[in-house]
Design a protein around this motif. Structure first.
Motif, PDB file in Angstrom:
ATOM      1  N   SER A  50      83.937  51.058  62.550  1.00 47.27           N
ATOM      2  CA  SER A  50      84.615  52.346  62.577  1.00 47.27           C
ATOM      3  C   SER A  50      85.979  52.158  63.223  1.00 47.27           C
ATOM      4  O   SER A  50      86.072  51.796  64.393  1.00 47.27           O
ATOM      5  CB  SER A  50      83.776  53.352  63.363  1.00 47.27           C
ATOM      6  OG  SER A  50      84.390  54.616  63.346  1.00 47.27           O
TER       7      SER A  50
ATOM      8  N   ALA B  92      90.219  53.507  63.651  1.00 51.96           N
ATOM      9  CA  ALA B  92      91.334  54.444  63.483  1.00 51.96           C
ATOM     10  C   ALA B  92      92.544  53.557  63.210  1.00 51.96           C
ATOM     11  O   ALA B  92      92.780  52.571  63.917  1.00 51.96           O
ATOM     12  CB  ALA B  92      91.545  55.270  64.736  1.00 51.96           C
TER      13      ALA B  92
ATOM     14  N   TRP C 212      94.809  57.103  59.432  1.00 52.70           N
ATOM     15  CA  TRP C 212      93.570  57.089  58.664  1.00 52.70           C
ATOM     16  C   TRP C 212      92.407  56.724  59.562  1.00 52.70           C
ATOM     17  O   TRP C 212      92.580  56.106  60.607  1.00 52.70           O
ATOM     18  CB  TRP C 212      93.600  56.038  57.550  1.00 52.70           C
ATOM     19  CG  TRP C 212      94.704  56.152  56.568  1.00 52.70           C
ATOM     20  CD1 TRP C 212      95.018  57.220  55.785  1.00 52.70           C
ATOM     21  CD2 TRP C 212      95.655  55.134  56.233  1.00 52.70           C
ATOM     22  NE1 TRP C 212      96.100  56.922  54.985  1.00 52.70           N
ATOM     23  CE2 TRP C 212      96.505  55.643  55.243  1.00 52.70           C
ATOM     24  CE3 TRP C 212      95.858  53.832  56.672  1.00 52.70           C
ATOM     25  CZ2 TRP C 212      97.536  54.912  54.681  1.00 52.70           C
ATOM     26  CZ3 TRP C 212      96.887  53.103  56.117  1.00 52.70           C
ATOM     27  CH2 TRP C 212      97.715  53.646  55.128  1.00 52.70           C
ATOM     28  N   THR C 213      91.228  57.055  59.095  1.00 53.42           N
ATOM     29  CA  THR C 213      90.007  56.494  59.674  1.00 53.42           C
ATOM     30  C   THR C 213      89.389  55.628  58.582  1.00 53.42           C
ATOM     31  O   THR C 213      89.600  55.865  57.387  1.00 53.42           O
ATOM     32  CB  THR C 213      89.015  57.588  60.093  1.00 53.42           C
ATOM     33  OG1 THR C 213      88.675  58.386  58.963  1.00 53.42           O
ATOM     34  CG2 THR C 213      89.595  58.445  61.205  1.00 53.42           C
ATOM     35  N   LEU C 214      88.664  54.619  59.018  1.00 57.37           N
ATOM     36  CA  LEU C 214      88.007  53.730  58.070  1.00 57.37           C
ATOM     37  C   LEU C 214      86.654  53.337  58.636  1.00 57.37           C
ATOM     38  O   LEU C 214      86.563  52.890  59.782  1.00 57.37           O
ATOM     39  CB  LEU C 214      88.857  52.468  57.828  1.00 57.37           C
ATOM     40  CG  LEU C 214      88.256  51.426  56.890  1.00 57.37           C
ATOM     41  CD1 LEU C 214      88.130  51.971  55.465  1.00 57.37           C
ATOM     42  CD2 LEU C 214      89.102  50.154  56.895  1.00 57.37           C
ATOM     43  N   GLN C 215      85.618  53.553  57.859  1.00 52.27           N
ATOM     44  CA  GLN C 215      84.286  53.085  58.207  1.00 52.27           C
ATOM     45  C   GLN C 215      83.864  52.073  57.149  1.00 52.27           C
ATOM     46  O   GLN C 215      84.163  52.254  55.968  1.00 52.27           O
ATOM     47  CB  GLN C 215      83.268  54.228  58.243  1.00 52.27           C
ATOM     48  CG  GLN C 215      83.410  55.150  59.430  1.00 52.27           C
ATOM     49  CD  GLN C 215      84.261  56.350  59.126  1.00 52.27           C
ATOM     50  OE1 GLN C 215      84.255  56.868  58.033  1.00 52.27           O
ATOM     51  NE2 GLN C 215      85.017  56.808  60.098  1.00 52.27           N
ATOM     52  N   CYS C 216      83.168  51.034  57.608  1.00 54.75           N
ATOM     53  CA  CYS C 216      82.669  50.020  56.680  1.00 54.75           C
ATOM     54  C   CYS C 216      81.181  49.806  56.923  1.00 54.75           C
ATOM     55  O   CYS C 216      80.715  49.878  58.051  1.00 54.75           O
ATOM     56  CB  CYS C 216      83.411  48.695  56.875  1.00 54.75           C
ATOM     57  SG  CYS C 216      85.187  48.798  56.532  1.00 54.75           S
TER      58      CYS C 216
ATOM     59  N   GLY D  46      85.579  57.307  55.309  1.00 49.60           N
ATOM     60  CA  GLY D  46      86.719  57.661  56.143  1.00 49.60           C
ATOM     61  C   GLY D  46      87.812  58.308  55.329  1.00 49.60           C
ATOM     62  O   GLY D  46      87.655  58.604  54.145  1.00 49.60           O
ATOM     63  N   THR D  47      88.969  58.522  55.983  1.00 48.11           N
ATOM     64  CA  THR D  47      90.090  59.196  55.328  1.00 48.11           C
ATOM     65  C   THR D  47      91.073  58.227  54.686  1.00 48.11           C
ATOM     66  O   THR D  47      92.059  58.660  54.094  1.00 48.11           O
ATOM     67  CB  THR D  47      90.853  60.078  56.347  1.00 48.11           C
ATOM     68  OG1 THR D  47      91.368  59.244  57.398  1.00 48.11           O
ATOM     69  CG2 THR D  47      89.940  61.152  56.941  1.00 48.11           C
ATOM     70  N   HIS D  48      90.829  56.933  54.808  1.00 50.11           N
ATOM     71  CA  HIS D  48      91.691  55.935  54.159  1.00 50.11           C
ATOM     72  C   HIS D  48      91.728  56.226  52.662  1.00 50.11           C
ATOM     73  O   HIS D  48      90.715  56.632  52.082  1.00 50.11           O
ATOM     74  CB  HIS D  48      91.130  54.527  54.417  1.00 50.11           C
ATOM     75  CG  HIS D  48      92.051  53.432  53.998  1.00 50.11           C
ATOM     76  ND1 HIS D  48      92.165  53.029  52.692  1.00 50.11           N
ATOM     77  CD2 HIS D  48      92.903  52.663  54.710  1.00 50.11           C
ATOM     78  CE1 HIS D  48      93.054  52.053  52.614  1.00 50.11           C
ATOM     79  NE2 HIS D  48      93.513  51.809  53.840  1.00 50.11           N
TER      80      HIS D  48
ATOM     81  N   PRO E  36      88.732  53.503  50.885  1.00 48.06           N
ATOM     82  CA  PRO E  36      87.938  52.831  51.910  1.00 48.06           C
ATOM     83  C   PRO E  36      87.148  51.628  51.398  1.00 48.06           C
ATOM     84  O   PRO E  36      87.030  50.626  52.096  1.00 48.06           O
ATOM     85  CB  PRO E  36      87.016  53.923  52.443  1.00 48.06           C
ATOM     86  CG  PRO E  36      87.097  55.041  51.493  1.00 48.06           C
ATOM     87  CD  PRO E  36      88.371  54.904  50.728  1.00 48.06           C
TER      88      PRO E  36
ATOM     89  N   CYS F 258      87.724  48.004  53.076  1.00 49.46           N
ATOM     90  CA  CYS F 258      86.607  47.289  53.709  1.00 49.46           C
ATOM     91  C   CYS F 258      86.414  45.917  53.069  1.00 49.46           C
ATOM     92  O   CYS F 258      86.204  44.925  53.775  1.00 49.46           O
ATOM     93  CB  CYS F 258      85.321  48.105  53.602  1.00 49.46           C
ATOM     94  SG  CYS F 258      85.299  49.570  54.664  1.00 49.46           S
TER      95      CYS F 258
END
Length: 145
Positions: free
Chosen positions: A49, A51, A65-69, A74-76, A79, A83
């Motif tokens: 997770s 930012a 952006w936020t990015l979750q993998c 997220g907001t990327h 994503p 990732c």
């Protein structure tokens, strides 16, 4: 039969009935992650997770952006692609090695800051488009461009 014995039997029967109802409900839905699909089960927590803040240069818009993998989200803008690009790198947020000779030039005034966690490792890394980070910027370009 006395009134006390009759009342005690009723309570015992009620307790058995309640236990039977409770046991009948056990195992009626799949446990999260057990391969079953349930619309009410929560989504798996991401293993990464981040930012991301990208300074694009003087008088230019800053990107946040936020990015979750794992799973991607997220907001990327993309994503899944971001990732995949990060996962393809051996250590995407490694610090600059000490004692390294670096070019004294900036390719641009852009810089990206990554904060959060990456598969259990805390991340707080700023990468600039130049100097010792020039290679890292190129490698991370798919994520910040």
């Amino acid at each position: 039969m006395t009134h006390e014995k009759l009342t005690g039997r009723r309570w015992a029967a009620a307790g058995i009935a309640i236990a039977g109802i409770a046991l009948a409900g056990c195992g009626s839905t799949a446990a999260p992650g057990a391969g079953g699909s349930s619309s009410s089960s929560p989504a798996a927590a991401p293993r990464a997770s981040l930012a991301i803040t990208v300074l694009n240069g003087p008088d230019k818009k800053i990107s946040h952006w936020t990015l979750q993998c794992d799973p991607a989200g997220g907001t990327h803008p993309d994503p899944a692609q971001a990732c995949a690009a990060l996962l393809a790198l051996k250590n995407p947020f490694a610090p600059i090695r000490t004692g390294q000779v670096c070019p004294m030039m900036l390719a641009s005034a852009r810089r990206a800051t990554f904060t959060g966690t990456w598969f259990g490792v805390k991340v707080n890394r700023t990468v600039i488009d130049g100097g010792c980070d020039l290679t890292n910027w190129t490698r991370l370009g798919q994520v910040v461009n």
